[in-house]
Design an enzyme around this catalytic site. Structure first.
Site, PDB file in Angstrom:
ATOM      1  N   TYR A  10      -1.165  -2.786  -4.570  1.00  0.00           N
ATOM      2  CA  TYR A  10      -2.541  -2.548  -4.990  1.00  0.00           C
ATOM      3  C   TYR A  10      -2.788  -1.152  -5.555  1.00  0.00           C
ATOM      4  O   TYR A  10      -3.842  -0.891  -6.145  1.00  0.00           O
ATOM      5  CB  TYR A  10      -3.480  -2.770  -3.796  1.00  0.00           C
ATOM      6  N   HIS A  43     -12.465 -13.076  -0.790  1.00  0.00           N
ATOM      7  CA  HIS A  43     -11.934 -14.424  -0.712  1.00  0.00           C
ATOM      8  C   HIS A  43     -12.445 -15.140   0.539  1.00  0.00           C
ATOM      9  O   HIS A  43     -12.677 -14.521   1.565  1.00  0.00           O
ATOM     10  CB  HIS A  43     -10.410 -14.399  -0.676  1.00  0.00           C
ATOM     11  N   HIS A  57       3.574 -10.648  -5.699  1.00  0.00           N
ATOM     12  CA  HIS A  57       2.373  -9.873  -6.045  1.00  0.00           C
ATOM     13  C   HIS A  57       2.692  -8.392  -5.945  1.00  0.00           C
ATOM     14  O   HIS A  57       3.227  -7.928  -4.945  1.00  0.00           O
ATOM     15  CB  HIS A  57       1.224 -10.232  -5.105  1.00  0.00           C
ATOM     16  N   HIS A  72      -4.383 -18.336  -8.435  1.00  0.00           N
ATOM     17  CA  HIS A  72      -4.764 -18.066  -7.054  1.00  0.00           C
ATOM     18  C   HIS A  72      -5.970 -18.941  -6.734  1.00  0.00           C
ATOM     19  O   HIS A  72      -7.024 -18.806  -7.377  1.00  0.00           O
ATOM     20  CB  HIS A  72      -5.120 -16.596  -6.872  1.00  0.00           C
ATOM     21  N   ASP A 130     -15.312  -9.113  -4.924  1.00  0.00           N
ATOM     22  CA  ASP A 130     -13.963  -9.650  -4.723  1.00  0.00           C
ATOM     23  C   ASP A 130     -13.736  -9.883  -3.237  1.00  0.00           C
ATOM     24  O   ASP A 130     -13.133  -9.068  -2.540  1.00  0.00           O
ATOM     25  CB  ASP A 130     -12.926  -8.675  -5.291  1.00  0.00           C
ATOM     26  N   ASP A 171      -7.450 -16.275 -11.000  1.00  0.00           N
ATOM     27  CA  ASP A 171      -7.930 -16.354  -9.624  1.00  0.00           C
ATOM     28  C   ASP A 171      -9.315 -16.987  -9.632  1.00  0.00           C
ATOM     29  O   ASP A 171     -10.226 -16.509 -10.309  1.00  0.00           O
ATOM     30  CB  ASP A 171      -7.981 -14.942  -9.025  1.00  0.00           C
ATOM     31  N   GLU A 219      -3.402 -10.543 -13.924  1.00  0.00           N
ATOM     32  CA  GLU A 219      -4.408 -11.362 -13.244  1.00  0.00           C
ATOM     33  C   GLU A 219      -5.830 -10.993 -13.679  1.00  0.00           C
ATOM     34  O   GLU A 219      -6.142  -9.813 -13.858  1.00  0.00           O
ATOM     35  CB  GLU A 219      -4.277 -11.154 -11.733  1.00  0.00           C
ATOM     36  N   GLU A 257      -4.680 -17.529  -1.376  1.00  0.00           N
ATOM     37  CA  GLU A 257      -4.843 -16.199  -0.786  1.00  0.00           C
ATOM     38  C   GLU A 257      -6.043 -16.216   0.161  1.00  0.00           C
ATOM     39  O   GLU A 257      -6.779 -15.256   0.280  1.00  0.00           O
ATOM     40  CB  GLU A 257      -5.055 -15.152  -1.871  1.00  0.00           C
ATOM     41  N   HIS A 300     -12.179 -14.697  -8.300  1.00  0.00           N
ATOM     42  CA  HIS A 300     -12.488 -13.653  -9.287  1.00  0.00           C
ATOM     43  C   HIS A 300     -13.254 -14.240 -10.463  1.00  0.00           C
ATOM     44  O   HIS A 300     -14.216 -13.632 -10.961  1.00  0.00           O
ATOM     45  CB  HIS A 300     -11.188 -13.022  -9.798  1.00  0.00           C
ATOM     46  N   ARG A 312       0.816  -1.213   0.000  1.00  0.00           N
ATOM     47  CA  ARG A 312       0.000   0.000   0.000  1.00  0.00           C
ATOM     48  C   ARG A 312       0.856   1.272   0.000  1.00  0.00           C
ATOM     49  O   ARG A 312       0.399   2.334   0.374  1.00  0.00           O
ATOM     50  CB  ARG A 312      -0.977  -0.017   1.182  1.00  0.00           C
ATOM     51  N   HIS A 362      -2.481  -6.719 -11.012  1.00  0.00           N
ATOM     52  CA  HIS A 362      -3.852  -6.469 -11.443  1.00  0.00           C
ATOM     53  C   HIS A 362      -3.821  -5.511 -12.629  1.00  0.00           C
ATOM     54  O   HIS A 362      -3.045  -4.542 -12.630  1.00  0.00           O
ATOM     55  CB  HIS A 362      -4.666  -5.853 -10.311  1.00  0.00           C
TER      56      HIS A 362
END
Length: 278
Positions: free
Chosen positions: A72, A231, A69, A216, A229, A179, A145, A261, A182, A37, A109
């Site tokens: 974000y 998980h 990864h 994923h 989204d 994923d 992804e 994840e 997703h 982040r 992403h």
């Protein structure tokens, strides 16, 4: 050998991620190479780099078994020049970190068009951006992804991934990650073998399964087509265990890191073991 394991913490030093993966019996793992982040992280210290490389070798992991990864905040589709520039700088920072750590791929992403570009124009902007960062780096593949299609996010449809990939000039350094949560939330019912095959055939036609560089494995708190989204631990959401065991057994997944994840780290050892034994 099947390559299966969770996205683990690298808090303290990158080598911690290796120890955390070994602790749950993983044969693959994911990590963030900086705070996910933040735009730019603190420079990697020489000892942190050498420590990670030593730990990876000692544990018997190859770079292909690790799926880093990206952060974000990165949005390569952003049409605003200043915001797009920050995303480009952040992605370059992460790619250079992967280079230093000896890792060969970075999961990303595809971003959001923010309702300011058409889907086609946004995909082309992502591809153009990837071309630029690849020209300034070496040896690391960008892995795009698929998404749940929430809001204005790109990548819910395999054809959108395909458009991005087709616009990347160096085809040796572009791949995809799928994923499961997703996929399901985007409207593809993969709970049955027939549904899974239909989806994979569409991916193959749009991108080519040969470009699969990771998956994923996540159950979904969101219902089919909800574009949510969220998980869930394996078998505790709308997907159930069947699809995950089918993916783990699929010979096409040989050499592909399958990354959990899922939200409960206490379940990672059992989730990993069950998939390795499927």
């Amino acid at each position: 050998m099947r390559w299966i394991g969770p996205h683990v913490s690298a808090a303290g030093a990158p080598a911690a991620a290796v120890a955390n993966a070994v602790a749950v019996g993983a044969t693959a793992f994911a990590l963030f190479v900086k705070n996910q982040r933040q735009w730019i992280g603190r420079p990697l210290e020489t000892e942190a780099v050498s420590g990670f490389r030593r730990a990876l070798e000692a544990a018997g992991f190859s770079p292909a078994q690790v799926l880093p990864h990206a952060g974000y905040l990165i949005n390569l589709a952003n049409p605003d020049p200043e915001a797009h520039g920050k995303s480009m700088a952040s992605l370059l920072d992460e790619l250079h970190r992967c280079e230093a750590l000896g890792l060969d791929r970075l999961n990303l992403h595809p971003g959001s068009h923010l309702k300011k570009l058409s889907v086609e124009a946004a995909c082309d902007r992502v591809a153009e951006s990837i071309n630029r960062v690849l020209s300034e780096t070496r040896g690391v593949t960008v892995v795009i992804e698929n998404t749940a299609g929430q809001g204005s996010y790109l990548g819910a449809a395999p054809e959108e991934l395909g458009r991005i990939v087709s616009g990347v000039e160096d085809k040796t350094r572009i791949g995809i990650c799928l994923d499961t949560a997703h996929t399901f939330a985007a409207g593809f019912d993969i709970r049955t073998q027939a549904g899974l095959e239909d989806f994979l055939e569409r991916v193959d036609a749009s991108v080519g399964l040969g470009r699969l560089r990771g998956m994923h494995l996540n159950d979904s708190k969101g219902a089919l087509g909800s574009h949510l989204d969220r998980h869930e631990s394996l078998g505790k959401g709308f997907l159930g265990w069947g699809v995950f065991e089918a993916i783990a057994r699929d010979p096409r997944m040989t050499g592909v890191p399958l990354i959990l994840e899922t939200p409960n780290p206490m379940l990672w050892p059992d989730e990993t073991r069950r998939l390795l034994e499927a």
